[in-house]
Design a protein around this motif. Structure first.
Motif, PDB file in Angstrom:
ATOM      1  N   PHE A  63       1.008  -0.988   0.019  1.00  0.00           N
ATOM      2  CA  PHE A  63      -0.248   0.504  -0.019  1.00  0.00           C
ATOM      3  C   PHE A  63       1.194   1.572  -0.001  1.00  0.00           C
ATOM      4  CE2 PHE A  63      -2.778   2.930   2.020  1.00  0.00           C
ATOM      5  CZ  PHE A  63      -3.702   3.658   1.344  1.00  0.00           C
ATOM      6  N   THR A  64       2.283   1.395  -0.052  1.00  0.00           N
ATOM      7  CA  THR A  64       2.604   2.599   0.723  1.00  0.00           C
ATOM      8  C   THR A  64       3.627   2.751  -0.266  1.00  0.00           C
ATOM      9  OG1 THR A  64       3.018   2.082   3.560  1.00  0.00           O
ATOM     10  CG2 THR A  64       4.661   3.385   1.888  1.00  0.00           C
ATOM     11  N   TYR A  65       4.228   1.825  -0.875  1.00  0.00           N
ATOM     12  CA  TYR A  65       4.673   2.192  -2.151  1.00  0.00           C
ATOM     13  C   TYR A  65       4.073   2.098  -2.868  1.00  0.00           C
ATOM     14  CZ  TYR A  65       6.690   0.148  -7.033  1.00  0.00           C
ATOM     15  OH  TYR A  65       7.290  -0.110  -7.580  1.00  0.00           O
ATOM     16  N   PHE A  66       2.635   1.396  -3.006  1.00  0.00           N
ATOM     17  CA  PHE A  66       1.816   2.118  -4.955  1.00  0.00           C
ATOM     18  C   PHE A  66       1.056   3.510  -4.224  1.00  0.00           C
ATOM     19  CE2 PHE A  66       1.479  -2.228  -5.220  1.00  0.00           C
ATOM     20  CZ  PHE A  66       1.124  -1.982  -7.148  1.00  0.00           C
ATOM     21  N   LEU A  67       1.432   3.862  -2.584  1.00  0.00           N
ATOM     22  CA  LEU A  67       0.619   5.280  -2.296  1.00  0.00           C
ATOM     23  C   LEU A  67       1.685   5.723  -2.675  1.00  0.00           C
ATOM     24  CD1 LEU A  67      -1.245   6.968  -0.847  1.00  0.00           C
ATOM     25  CD2 LEU A  67      -0.106   6.541   0.879  1.00  0.00           C
ATOM     26  N   SER A  68       2.989   6.119  -2.846  1.00  0.00           N
ATOM     27  CA  SER A  68       3.974   7.159  -2.818  1.00  0.00           C
ATOM     28  C   SER A  68       5.488   6.333  -3.556  1.00  0.00           C
ATOM     29  CB  SER A  68       4.439   7.402  -1.344  1.00  0.00           C
ATOM     30  OG  SER A  68       5.236   6.295  -0.748  1.00  0.00           O
ATOM     31  N   GLU A  69       6.016   5.946  -3.367  1.00  0.00           N
ATOM     32  CA  GLU A  69       6.856   5.185  -3.415  1.00  0.00           C
ATOM     33  C   GLU A  69       6.866   4.771  -5.359  1.00  0.00           C
ATOM     34  OE1 GLU A  69      10.112   5.000  -2.425  1.00  0.00           O
ATOM     35  OE2 GLU A  69       8.500   5.868  -0.324  1.00  0.00           O
ATOM     36  N   ARG A  70       5.805   4.590  -5.480  1.00  0.00           N
ATOM     37  CA  ARG A  70       5.637   4.271  -7.585  1.00  0.00           C
ATOM     38  C   ARG A  70       6.262   5.229  -8.027  1.00  0.00           C
ATOM     39  NH1 ARG A  70       0.777   2.305 -10.331  1.00  0.00           N
ATOM     40  NH2 ARG A  70      -0.065   4.642  -8.554  1.00  0.00           N
ATOM     41  N   ASN A  71       7.154   5.837  -9.348  1.00  0.00           N
ATOM     42  CA  ASN A  71       7.495   6.784  -9.797  1.00  0.00           C
ATOM     43  C   ASN A  71       7.697   7.623  -9.009  1.00  0.00           C
ATOM     44  OD1 ASN A  71       6.276   5.517 -12.297  1.00  0.00           O
ATOM     45  ND2 ASN A  71       4.313   5.613 -11.573  1.00  0.00           N
ATOM     46  N   GLU A  72       8.564   7.353  -7.998  1.00  0.00           N
ATOM     47  CA  GLU A  72       8.168   8.695  -6.782  1.00  0.00           C
ATOM     48  C   GLU A  72       8.110   9.512  -6.489  1.00  0.00           C
ATOM     49  OE1 GLU A  72      12.548  10.048  -8.489  1.00  0.00           O
ATOM     50  OE2 GLU A  72      13.348   8.009  -8.398  1.00  0.00           O
ATOM     51  N   GLU A  73       6.453   9.388  -6.545  1.00  0.00           N
ATOM     52  CA  GLU A  73       5.377   9.747  -6.035  1.00  0.00           C
ATOM     53  C   GLU A  73       5.554  11.520  -4.777  1.00  0.00           C
ATOM     54  OE1 GLU A  73       1.754   8.126  -6.202  1.00  0.00           O
ATOM     55  OE2 GLU A  73       2.221   7.566  -8.208  1.00  0.00           O
ATOM     56  N   TYR A  74       6.353  10.427  -3.769  1.00  0.00           N
ATOM     57  CA  TYR A  74       6.654  10.975  -2.642  1.00  0.00           C
ATOM     58  C   TYR A  74       7.512  12.676  -2.809  1.00  0.00           C
ATOM     59  CZ  TYR A  74      11.458   9.127  -2.831  1.00  0.00           C
ATOM     60  OH  TYR A  74      12.735   9.281  -3.501  1.00  0.00           O
ATOM     61  N   ILE A  75       7.490  12.374  -3.840  1.00  0.00           N
ATOM     62  CA  ILE A  75       8.759  14.072  -4.647  1.00  0.00           C
ATOM     63  C   ILE A  75       7.685  15.365  -4.419  1.00  0.00           C
ATOM     64  CG2 ILE A  75      10.315  15.407  -5.172  1.00  0.00           C
ATOM     65  CD1 ILE A  75      11.377  12.574  -6.252  1.00  0.00           C
ATOM     66  N   ASP A  76       6.783  14.410  -4.599  1.00  0.00           N
ATOM     67  CA  ASP A  76       5.400  15.636  -5.027  1.00  0.00           C
ATOM     68  C   ASP A  76       4.874  16.202  -3.583  1.00  0.00           C
ATOM     69  OD1 ASP A  76       5.459  16.289  -8.100  1.00  0.00           O
ATOM     70  OD2 ASP A  76       4.691  14.333  -7.955  1.00  0.00           O
ATOM     71  N   TYR A  77       4.492  15.469  -3.028  1.00  0.00           N
ATOM     72  CA  TYR A  77       4.098  15.186  -1.438  1.00  0.00           C
ATOM     73  C   TYR A  77       4.957  16.289  -0.885  1.00  0.00           C
ATOM     74  CZ  TYR A  77       0.867  10.921  -2.468  1.00  0.00           C
ATOM     75  OH  TYR A  77       0.083   9.823  -3.205  1.00  0.00           O
ATOM     76  N   PHE A  78       6.266  15.557  -0.588  1.00  0.00           N
ATOM     77  CA  PHE A  78       7.057  16.930  -0.278  1.00  0.00           C
ATOM     78  C   PHE A  78       6.646  18.391  -0.543  1.00  0.00           C
ATOM     79  CE2 PHE A  78       9.649  12.570   1.770  1.00  0.00           C
ATOM     80  CZ  PHE A  78       9.295  13.405   3.026  1.00  0.00           C
ATOM     81  N   HIS A  79       6.951  18.180  -1.045  1.00  0.00           N
ATOM     82  CA  HIS A  79       6.783  19.907  -2.125  1.00  0.00           C
ATOM     83  C   HIS A  79       5.823  20.149  -1.968  1.00  0.00           C
ATOM     84  CE1 HIS A  79      10.578  19.704  -4.260  1.00  0.00           C
ATOM     85  NE2 HIS A  79      10.389  18.826  -4.713  1.00  0.00           N
ATOM     86  N   LYS A  80       4.765  19.899  -2.017  1.00  0.00           N
ATOM     87  CA  LYS A  80       3.500  20.374  -0.999  1.00  0.00           C
ATOM     88  C   LYS A  80       2.856  20.919   0.145  1.00  0.00           C
ATOM     89  CE  LYS A  80       0.531  18.435  -4.423  1.00  0.00           C
ATOM     90  NZ  LYS A  80      -0.573  16.596  -5.037  1.00  0.00           N
ATOM     91  N   PHE A  81       3.803  19.730   0.978  1.00  0.00           N
ATOM     92  CA  PHE A  81       3.767  19.646   2.576  1.00  0.00           C
ATOM     93  C   PHE A  81       4.403  21.156   2.728  1.00  0.00           C
ATOM     94  CE2 PHE A  81       3.152  15.284   3.470  1.00  0.00           C
ATOM     95  CZ  PHE A  81       1.479  15.386   3.446  1.00  0.00           C
ATOM     96  N   GLU A  82       5.839  21.109   1.680  1.00  0.00           N
ATOM     97  CA  GLU A  82       6.396  22.313   2.220  1.00  0.00           C
ATOM     98  C   GLU A  82       5.909  23.951   1.544  1.00  0.00           C
ATOM     99  OE1 GLU A  82      10.023  21.707   0.125  1.00  0.00           O
ATOM    100  OE2 GLU A  82      11.248  20.296   1.422  1.00  0.00           O
ATOM    101  N   SER A  83       5.254  23.795   0.819  1.00  0.00           N
ATOM    102  CA  SER A  83       4.490  25.249   0.413  1.00  0.00           C
ATOM    103  C   SER A  83       3.213  25.163   0.820  1.00  0.00           C
ATOM    104  CB  SER A  83       3.833  24.887  -0.497  1.00  0.00           C
ATOM    105  OG  SER A  83       2.475  23.934  -1.229  1.00  0.00           O
ATOM    106  N   HIS A  84       2.852  24.340   2.092  1.00  0.00           N
ATOM    107  CA  HIS A  84       1.102  25.139   3.054  1.00  0.00           C
ATOM    108  C   HIS A  84       2.680  25.792   4.300  1.00  0.00           C
ATOM    109  CE1 HIS A  84      -1.136  23.112   1.358  1.00  0.00           C
ATOM    110  NE2 HIS A  84      -1.104  21.108   1.757  1.00  0.00           N
ATOM    111  N   LYS A  85       1.085  27.306   4.171  1.00  0.00           N
ATOM    112  CA  LYS A  85       2.040  27.918   5.058  1.00  0.00           C
ATOM    113  C   LYS A  85       1.994  27.698   6.391  1.00  0.00           C
ATOM    114  CE  LYS A  85       0.255  31.688   2.351  1.00  0.00           C
ATOM    115  NZ  LYS A  85      -0.087  33.378   1.806  1.00  0.00           N
ATOM    116  N   ASN A  86       1.178  26.319   7.053  1.00  0.00           N
ATOM    117  CA  ASN A  86       1.041  26.345   8.176  1.00  0.00           C
ATOM    118  C   ASN A  86       1.275  24.636   8.489  1.00  0.00           C
ATOM    119  OD1 ASN A  86       0.421  26.135  10.918  1.00  0.00           O
ATOM    120  ND2 ASN A  86      -1.469  26.380  11.160  1.00  0.00           N
ATOM    121  N   ASN A  87       1.987  24.227   9.178  1.00  0.00           N
ATOM    122  CA  ASN A  87       2.630  23.278   8.518  1.00  0.00           C
ATOM    123  C   ASN A  87       2.529  22.084  10.284  1.00  0.00           C
ATOM    124  OD1 ASN A  87       3.971  22.696   6.523  1.00  0.00           O
ATOM    125  ND2 ASN A  87       6.098  23.264   7.109  1.00  0.00           N
TER     126      ASN A  87
END
Length: 115
Positions: A63-87
């Protein structure tokens, strides 16, 4: 050392994050199986605990592999989290998820061992 641990592309922090996230799903999955066992929805015996534990570990890793690791989607998640003003909101959500995982682990162990 900062590149080794914190770089999004090659850092070992990503491997630690994947394992932590994958094994935080295991207590939730085992809690569902414990509910099925407690209310006799599925005929599960106590001797099958290790088998179900291994199966849920494998499922959560997939589940974790298909959710984030496949095609390195986790990089997009990190960029989305960093762009939020209120972490702080994401810290609270992840803390609630972690505390819920610990509580689910305690509950599923208690319910699994009930006779």
């Amino acid at each position: 050392m900062e590149v080794v641990f914190y770089d999004i592309n090659i850092g070992v922090g990503i491997a630690r994050a994947e394992g932590t996230l994958a094994f935080m799903f295991v207590p939730y999955e085992m809690l569902i199986l414990s509910v099925f066992k407690k209310f006799r929805i599925l005929p599960i015996q106590n001797s099958h605990f290790h088998i179900f534990l291994i199966i849920t570990c494998g499922l959560s890793l997939l589940f974790t592999y298909f959710l984030s690791e496949r095609n390195e989607e986790y990089i997009d998640y990190f960029h989305k989290f960093e762009s939020h003003k209120n972490n702080a909101v994401w810290h609270v959500i992840s803390s609630i998820f972690f505390i819920g995982s610990v509580c689910a682990g305690i509950i599923f162990i208690m319910w699994w061992n009930e006779n």
